[in-house]
Design a protein around this motif. Structure first.
Motif, PDB file in Angstrom:
ATOM      1  N   SER A 177      17.428  22.145  96.730  1.00 30.61           N
ATOM      2  CA  SER A 177      17.414  20.992  97.638  1.00 30.61           C
ATOM      3  C   SER A 177      16.091  20.235  97.611  1.00 30.61           C
ATOM      4  N   ALA A 178      14.998  20.917  97.354  1.00 31.84           N
ATOM      5  CA  ALA A 178      13.688  20.261  97.354  1.00 31.84           C
ATOM      6  C   ALA A 178      13.273  19.773  95.966  1.00 31.84           C
ATOM      7  N   HIS A 179      14.101  20.038  94.963  1.00 32.03           N
ATOM      8  CA  HIS A 179      13.738  19.682  93.589  1.00 32.03           C
ATOM      9  C   HIS A 179      14.736  18.690  93.016  1.00 32.03           C
ATOM     10  N   PRO A 180      14.256  17.554  92.553  1.00 31.72           N
ATOM     11  CA  PRO A 180      15.187  16.659  91.852  1.00 31.72           C
ATOM     12  C   PRO A 180      15.620  17.309  90.539  1.00 31.72           C
ATOM     13  N   ILE A 181      16.880  17.197  90.230  1.00 28.14           N
ATOM     14  CA  ILE A 181      17.423  17.807  89.011  1.00 28.14           C
ATOM     15  C   ILE A 181      17.313  16.782  87.882  1.00 28.14           C
ATOM     16  N   PRO A 182      16.572  17.118  86.841  1.00 29.41           N
ATOM     17  CA  PRO A 182      16.415  16.175  85.725  1.00 29.41           C
ATOM     18  C   PRO A 182      17.754  15.834  85.081  1.00 29.41           C
ATOM     19  N   GLU A 183      17.878  14.620  84.596  1.00 32.24           N
ATOM     20  CA  GLU A 183      19.127  14.147  83.994  1.00 32.24           C
ATOM     21  C   GLU A 183      19.573  15.015  82.826  1.00 32.24           C
ATOM     22  N   GLU A 184      18.633  15.602  82.084  1.00 37.05           N
ATOM     23  CA  GLU A 184      19.035  16.407  80.921  1.00 37.05           C
ATOM     24  C   GLU A 184      19.776  17.673  81.325  1.00 37.05           C
ATOM     25  N   PHE A 185      19.743  18.032  82.609  1.00 33.12           N
ATOM     26  CA  PHE A 185      20.488  19.188  83.110  1.00 33.12           C
ATOM     27  C   PHE A 185      21.850  18.787  83.672  1.00 33.12           C
ATOM     28  N   LYS A 186      22.136  17.491  83.693  1.00 26.12           N
ATOM     29  CA  LYS A 186      23.374  17.016  84.306  1.00 26.12           C
ATOM     30  C   LYS A 186      24.472  16.816  83.266  1.00 26.12           C
ATOM     31  N   TYR A 187      25.708  16.862  83.754  1.00 28.18           N
ATOM     32  CA  TYR A 187      26.894  16.786  82.905  1.00 28.18           C
ATOM     33  C   TYR A 187      27.665  15.505  83.184  1.00 28.18           C
ATOM     34  N   ASP A 188      28.374  15.059  82.157  1.00 33.97           N
ATOM     35  CA  ASP A 188      29.260  13.907  82.312  1.00 33.97           C
ATOM     36  C   ASP A 188      30.523  14.299  83.066  1.00 33.97           C
TER      37      ASP A 188
END
Length: 175
Positions: free
Chosen positions: A111-122
């Motif tokens: 919750s306190a950490h933004p999740i980098p886009e490279e860890f996200k899925y389409d």
């Protein structure tokens, strides 16, 4: 509005839910989309990997097919809370609440950490959703791109763990 496309498939045993999910995974991978395919069922994972590999043939597999709790453990390593994850499950054999609370644990850790886009899925695809807690899918949604796709499949008549009563259209907004 986050632009996420949300869909739920319901059907009985043998109705083709998993086949539809595999077909969608294959199509998304063919479009160079990154897919996270989650399930609680450990025995299903290897079968799905083999079947998707046959569908994909020479194409690069852009799908992560994984058990929910194994995915959480990997997150704990990637995001640096491995010790806290291990502590959470130290007495898991005697205390099943650790498994039940895994989604909330991931949400609280990230919750306190933004999740980098490279860890996200389409796209995030969840099979056998009746076996999962709503919070588990909520945790996974943290890793879905804003214009991504959530596709879940469930058979509430096969609710072995008595978790499907939590699944309503209002629980995961927009299903």
């Amino acid at each position: 509005e986050d632009g996420i496309k949300r869909r739920r498939i319901e059907g009985g045993p043998g109705s083709g839910k998993t086949e539809a999910l595999l077909g969608r995974t294959h199509n998304l991978c063919a479009q160079n989309s990154e897919v996270l395919y989650l399930t609680y069922n450990l025995t299903l994972i290897n079968d799905l990997r083999n079947r998707l590999a046959v569908l994909q043939s020479a194409q690069q597999l852009r799908a992560t097919l994984i058990n929910f709790h194994e995915w959480c453990r990997r997150l704990s390593v990637q995001f640096g809370f491995e010790a806290e994850w291990a502590q959470q499950f130290r007495n898991a054999d005697e205390d099943q609440t650790a498994f039940e609370n895994a989604g909330n644990f991931i949400i609280s850790q990230l919750s306190a950490h933004p999740i980098p886009e490279e860890f996200k899925y389409d796209a995030i695809i969840v099979d056998e959703t009746q076996d999962m807690c709503v919070e588990w899918v909520s945790a996974a949604l943290l890793f879905l791109k804003n214009d991504g796709e959530l596709l879940i499949a469930a058979d509430t008549r096969q609710d072995v763990y008595e978790r499907s009563s939590n699944w309503t259209t209002s629980e995961i907004n927009g299903l």
